[in-house]
Design a protein around this motif. Structure first.
Motif, PDB file in Angstrom:
ATOM      1  N   HIS B 327       1.392 -57.330  59.830  1.00  0.00           N
ATOM      2  CA  HIS B 327      -0.660 -57.032  58.942  1.00  0.00           C
ATOM      3  C   HIS B 327      -0.725 -56.716  59.782  1.00  0.00           C
ATOM      4  N   ARG B 328      -0.217 -56.907  61.098  1.00  0.00           N
ATOM      5  CA  ARG B 328      -1.660 -56.795  62.509  1.00  0.00           C
ATOM      6  C   ARG B 328      -1.847 -56.059  63.002  1.00  0.00           C
ATOM      7  N   ILE B 442       4.948 -48.869  66.662  1.00  0.00           N
ATOM      8  CA  ILE B 442       5.055 -49.825  65.016  1.00  0.00           C
ATOM      9  C   ILE B 442       5.210 -50.603  65.646  1.00  0.00           C
ATOM     10  N   ASP B 443       5.876 -50.837  66.503  1.00  0.00           N
ATOM     11  CA  ASP B 443       8.015 -51.876  66.770  1.00  0.00           C
ATOM     12  C   ASP B 443       6.972 -53.179  66.906  1.00  0.00           C
ATOM     13  N   SER B 444       5.978 -53.015  68.153  1.00  0.00           N
ATOM     14  CA  SER B 444       5.047 -53.805  68.161  1.00  0.00           C
ATOM     15  C   SER B 444       4.428 -54.945  67.430  1.00  0.00           C
ATOM     16  N   LEU B 449       5.451 -59.945  62.235  1.00  0.00           N
ATOM     17  CA  LEU B 449       5.723 -60.707  60.936  1.00  0.00           C
ATOM     18  C   LEU B 449       6.137 -62.417  60.773  1.00  0.00           C
ATOM     19  N   PRO B 450       5.906 -62.253  59.656  1.00  0.00           N
ATOM     20  CA  PRO B 450       5.711 -63.898  59.658  1.00  0.00           C
ATOM     21  C   PRO B 450       8.266 -64.576  59.999  1.00  0.00           C
ATOM     22  N   GLY B 451       8.624 -63.716  59.369  1.00  0.00           N
ATOM     23  CA  GLY B 451       9.960 -63.742  59.513  1.00  0.00           C
ATOM     24  C   GLY B 451      10.859 -64.615  58.289  1.00  0.00           C
TER      25      GLY B 451
END
Lengths: 452, 452
Positions: B327-328, B442-444, B449-451
């Motif tokens: 979402h970032r 993308i990885d960053s 992600l909230p996990g």
């Protein structure tokens, strides 16, 4: 859902003939005159500018002219166009009138102009022409011709009035997407353009200058011709597909119109809708009033005179007998660019002179008010040009609300207003001018008539 | 003219039901979770934002949901939409494939968005809501909701990302013509907007910020609710009118599709076309490949992960299991603004995870090339979003030209590009960027992600 809102026809119902009103008139219109000899223009006089088939159509006495198969094939991309019952507009007006609009804004370039651009490109291509030139103001005609040329592999070169080229870039871009070359006019690529730029390097251009450049470029090359988007008989002829379809759509509903309303600049949109209805009236099958609506800022029918005049500002064209404000008349900058023409179709002028149609002028603010009301009720955003017809349609429907008359009103919604949103924005902000047109300005322009 | 170019349906054929794919899936999608409790969201959790009927539709297990008579009545203004055989495009490609496009650009606001804006406005009005709020990027959704609110007498308040508000004034003006109030976001009229402006007075905004403002305004007033233009189940549900009509139109021709192609941002356009075809495939009545096309600059399907994530940048929404870039993640400024979303409809993500649809990413320049080719052959100027689907459609048809396969390809042309002409202009001038998207970016973003 018993009565439909949108009356659709399948493509087998695209008219197979254009309707030529000339043979149905009680008297022929006065002929165009060669400006040097003052003799009627002969076909050969026009051969440097137009292909022979269009010249023949310009002078044809045939009531019906067949639409070529190849043109039908392109028309299929958007024709027949819908006739739409404006139920939500009616409801907002509380009127017992039934309002129908014939919507031409679904065409590729968003107006009725491709109806004639396509056959013009076709006939030119068939006669071996490789390139068409034209002028455009805000770009409705230019984008239609650019689209049509793409269908027939013709090059298309367009002179666009510099003020519009700079301030209205969207339609300029559309022409380029269709593959056309677009010059800001005055341009350095023609002699007449260079001459003007030498005198006035910052010149913002005019339709008259752009015509001169396009005509010069067409005359300078054997494989090139010129195309015009209104005024001439063959252009009005091609637009009659609008009225022929509308007649059929109304017949499906069992409706006969009491009033037919369209806006007029050069006259092709109004004539395209009205001529087939006029034929039916002349034959005694219906009796609608036919009402042309023009801008109060450019009132050739209502405040002009009926006389021989030039079609362009510079005085290069044949002399045409028409309603005119004088070829030197420069209308105030209303947003309905397509209606800013000093003259009027000679054929439509003649018909007005015969008393067969009415004319009315409306102010810019009344048009934009009508456009906003229409968008909020019917969804479609109208261009400023057909908003003139909508203003008169709404006024008629309001009179019906008072009188209780259940009139059937048919109007031509000849284009969408997607490229005119800056003007709507100004209207909503209360910053749109209504121009006064003092009689002295008209008198002064009419003093320059050629006096034939 | 034996086989038609435009397959029209009369308005009695507007679908009477929306199709809900949920009961036809082998497994239900994972539920949205409340971000605080991580429990599945309950209807009451959503009642401050949406009317009960839409919440019920969001969670419905009914295969078919009836379209209310009042919504049908507004749909009639432009529905059924045409299915058009792209004969001229086929010819220019020399392909034996048959290409059909379902054209939604004839709607009042020019895209498929009114298909859901109208029922959303209707249900809100019926439950006594007086005002709707929403966010919009380039304005396709905002103009659709503004139109829909005008039909039901609702006030409409729209937060438009400031960068678009300043640079893309045409759709902003259209929303105002329809009667909406449009704020540049961040605005001074919400607490969240004020907070951001205090820190950064020149902030150009983002969709995430605009969502926060619209949600805050809806929560602050009893008579106000919030409306969303994609992603959610009820939005996808409403869009199935596209596919239902297309199925009927193809059946009239005796055609069954081999490939169905649509662009995906939040997923509503693709799902609207594809779900009815998927139902037919699950029932064994046809076997088309269903292909979602996304921008290479925002590849949630092809390079994202399938995980619980927030729907907005700030993290206010429920957690939804979906294909996401995090979402970032802020996509590069491609012109297909409608596809610049970090996530994907949870329902469509689930269906992709089940292996029922394919996905493919294409570059911006390939899309504009396809758009120009389409405009020159078919006349209609496509919006940058559906140009993604056209690029893949054209590539498929070119493969058919090589293999000789007579595939039937159906694509969704979900909107016109009239408001996107500056981007076309840049493309024609060779000044349109293709953005590289390094894996590290993308990885960053995925690291945030909230996990869950």
């Amino acid at each position: 859902m018993s009565e439909p809102t949108r009356i659709l026809l399948d493509e087998s119902r695209i008219p197979r003939n254009w309707y030529n009103i000339l043979p149905d008139l009680p008297a022929p219109p006065p002929p165009p005159l060669h400006p040097a000899t003052l003799e009627p223009v002969a076909p050969d006089d026009l051969a440097a500018l137009f292909p022979m088939e269009l010249i023949a159509q310009e002078m044809s006495e045939d009531r019906f002219v067949p639409v070529p198969e190849s043109v039908l094939d392109v028309y299929r991309l958007w024709r027949p166009t819908p006739l739409i019952r404006a139920r939500r507009l009616e409801k907002s007006l509380g009127t017992p009138a039934r309002i129908y609009y014939k919507y031409e804004g679904g065409s590729p370039s968003g107006s009725h102009k491709p109806n004639t651009a396509v056959p013009q490109a076709y006939y030119n291509a068939r006669e071996g022409v490789r390139r068409l030139t034209t002028e455009t103001g805000a770009g409705q005609w230019g984008s239609a011709l650019a689209f049509a040329c793409a269908q027939y592999g013709l090059a298309c070169e367009i002179w666009m009035v510099r003020a519009s080229y700079d301030q209205k870039p969207y339609r300029r871009s559309l022409m380029k997407v269709y593959g056309a070359t677009v010059h800001a006019s005055p341009s350095a690529v023609t002699t007449s353009g260079c001459r003007i730029l030498t005198d006035d390097p910052g010149c913002s251009g005019s339709l008259g200058i752009a015509i001169s450049e396009a005509v010069e470029a067409a005359g300078a090359a054997d494989d090139t011709r010129y195309a015009l988007g209104s005024v001439l008989n063959h252009v009005l002829l091609h637009q009659t597909v609008i009225g022929e379809e509308a007649l059929e759509q109304l017949a499906l509903l069992g409706e006969t119109p009491d009033v037919v309303v369209g806006c007029t600049g050069g006259g092709s949109n109004f004539a395209g809708l009205a001529f087939p209805f006029l034929r039916e009236r002349l034959a005694g099958r219906m009796d609608p009033v036919l009402r042309a609506v023009e801008p109060a800022a450019c009132p050739s029918f209502t405040r002009g005179t009926y006389a021989y005049d030039f079609g362009d500002t510079a005085g290069f064209t044949p002399l045409m007998k028409m309603h005119t404000l004088g070829h030197r008349f420069v209308p105030d900058p209303i947003h309905a660019g397509g209606l800013r023409y000093h003259g009027m179709s000679p054929l439509l002028s003649h018909i007005h002179e015969l008393g067969m149609i009415e004319a009315e002028a409306v102010s810019q603010s009344a048009c934009f008010e009508a456009g906003v009301r229409f968008a909020r009720t019917e969804g479609i955003l109208p261009a400023p040009e057909p908003s003139h017809a909508l203003a008169v349609t709404i006024a008629e429907a309001q009179r019906c609300a008072e009188s209780g008359e259940e009139k059937v009103i048919v109007t031509a919604l000849c284009g969408h207003g997607h490229f005119d949103l800056p003007a709507y924005e100004r209207h909503l902000a209360g910053r749109l001018e209504d121009f006064a047109l003092p009689q002295e300005r008209i008198d002064s322009a009419l003093a320059d008539l050629p006096g034939v």
